[in-house]
Motif scaffolding. Structure first.
Motif, PDB file in Angstrom:
ATOM      1  N   LYS A  60      36.311  44.023  41.450  1.00 16.65           N
ATOM      2  CA  LYS A  60      36.471  42.671  41.995  1.00 16.65           C
ATOM      3  C   LYS A  60      36.747  41.657  40.890  1.00 16.65           C
ATOM      4  CE  LYS A  60      33.491  43.535  45.985  1.00 16.65           C
ATOM      5  NZ  LYS A  60      32.199  43.216  46.653  1.00 16.65           N
ATOM      6  N   LEU A  61      36.240  41.907  39.692  1.00 15.06           N
ATOM      7  CA  LEU A  61      36.518  41.017  38.563  1.00 15.06           C
ATOM      8  C   LEU A  61      38.003  41.037  38.222  1.00 15.06           C
ATOM      9  CD1 LEU A  61      33.488  41.975  36.294  1.00 15.06           C
ATOM     10  CD2 LEU A  61      33.807  39.793  37.492  1.00 15.06           C
ATOM     11  N   VAL A  62      38.601  42.218  38.279  1.00 16.71           N
ATOM     12  CA  VAL A  62      40.031  42.357  38.015  1.00 16.71           C
ATOM     13  C   VAL A  62      40.829  41.675  39.123  1.00 16.71           C
ATOM     14  CG1 VAL A  62      41.934  43.997  37.740  1.00 16.71           C
ATOM     15  CG2 VAL A  62      39.687  44.493  36.731  1.00 16.71           C
ATOM     16  N   SER A  63      40.454  41.931  40.362  1.00 17.16           N
ATOM     17  CA  SER A  63      41.177  41.353  41.499  1.00 17.16           C
ATOM     18  C   SER A  63      41.123  39.833  41.465  1.00 17.16           C
ATOM     19  CB  SER A  63      40.571  41.864  42.809  1.00 17.16           C
ATOM     20  OG  SER A  63      40.609  43.276  42.859  1.00 17.16           O
ATOM     21  N   GLN A  64      39.952  39.294  41.175  1.00 17.36           N
ATOM     22  CA  GLN A  64      39.794  37.840  41.104  1.00 17.36           C
ATOM     23  C   GLN A  64      40.676  37.247  40.018  1.00 17.36           C
ATOM     24  OE1 GLN A  64      36.030  36.225  39.482  1.00 17.36           O
ATOM     25  NE2 GLN A  64      35.870  35.072  41.403  1.00 17.36           N
ATOM     26  N   ARG A  65      40.725  37.905  38.861  1.00 17.87           N
ATOM     27  CA  ARG A  65      41.541  37.405  37.762  1.00 17.87           C
ATOM     28  C   ARG A  65      43.027  37.461  38.096  1.00 17.87           C
ATOM     29  NH1 ARG A  65      41.469  33.796  33.756  1.00 17.87           N
ATOM     30  NH2 ARG A  65      42.795  34.451  32.021  1.00 17.87           N
ATOM     31  N   LEU A  66      43.458  38.532  38.741  1.00 14.41           N
ATOM     32  CA  LEU A  66      44.873  38.692  39.058  1.00 14.41           C
ATOM     33  C   LEU A  66      45.326  37.727  40.154  1.00 14.41           C
ATOM     34  CD1 LEU A  66      45.290  42.564  38.890  1.00 14.41           C
ATOM     35  CD2 LEU A  66      45.990  40.862  37.190  1.00 14.41           C
TER      36      LEU A  66
END
Length: 208
Positions: free
Chosen positions: A139-145
């Motif tokens: 979710k950290l990756v998804s939020q950043r992207l």
């Protein structure tokens, strides 16, 4: 000449990818981690018997993220590593290390359970917990992207090399399903010429 000890689908792709992005000369030595008897020359480099490892003159190093940081610091500066004063530096640092400590490491119990463990032990509690934890941290990756094209901002960095490996590992070997944003991100990162060259070199193990 830098020597990279690695395998075709291992973390060594991170190291080779950095070398290709930076245009540094190197050679690849293949290591079969499932071999009954390991190459003594490799064990002299890393007696702990895991990959990747590098030899750079008198320097011997293991751990993919540490090797990446060494190469960028030793042979940089490079756009792969933002300067500490750069506004993107905190995100760069976070995702550079999240790619291994927060994502790829969690996949190892899953991989060894599914492909190496006895049948009765393949669906174990530890592997299940790791899969769930991976999904949470993803979710950290998804939020950043959702806010930027790459993990440090709008420019490709070594953080993307780190996380791309982890996402590919999860998708390829652990049944992780990625959303549209993550798939589009992987298309951007793995579409780079340096990545394609790194994959070719990692599979062939040829000398530069």
């Amino acid at each position: 000449m830098i020597t990279v000890w690695g395998g075709q689908t291992s973390r060594s792709i991170r190291v080779v990818w950095v070398l290709e992005e930076m245009g540094l000369p190197y050679r690849v030595r293949q290591v079969d981690m499932l071999a009954a008897k390991q190459d003594p020359e490799f064990l002299a480099v890393n007696p702990a018997d895991y990959i990747p490892a590098i030899q750079d003159g008198d320097v011997v190093m293991v751990e993919s993220i540490a090797i990446m940081e060494y190469l960028m610091a030793r042979y940089g500066p490079t756009p792969l590593a933002p300067a500490p004063q750069d506004p993107t530096f905190p995100a760069y640092q976070q995702f550079l290390h999240l790619g291994e400590a927060g994502l790829a490491t969690l996949m190892m119990p899953v991989v060894v359970s599914r492909f190496i463990a006895p049948d009765a032990e393949r669906e174990n509690w530890g592997a299940t917990w790791c899969l769930q934890s991976f999904q949470k941290r993803l979710k950290l990756v998804s939020q950043r992207l959702a806010d930027s094209s790459y993990l440090a901002g709008e420019a490709f960095t070594a953080a993307d090399i780190s996380v791309t490996y982890a996402l590919n590992l999860g998708q390829r070997n652990c049944g992780i399903t990625l959303g549209d944003a993550e798939q589009a991100y992987l298309a951007r990162t793995t579409g780079r010429d340096a990545y394609k060259r790194a994959m070719e070199r990692s599979h062939e193990g040829v000398n530069t």
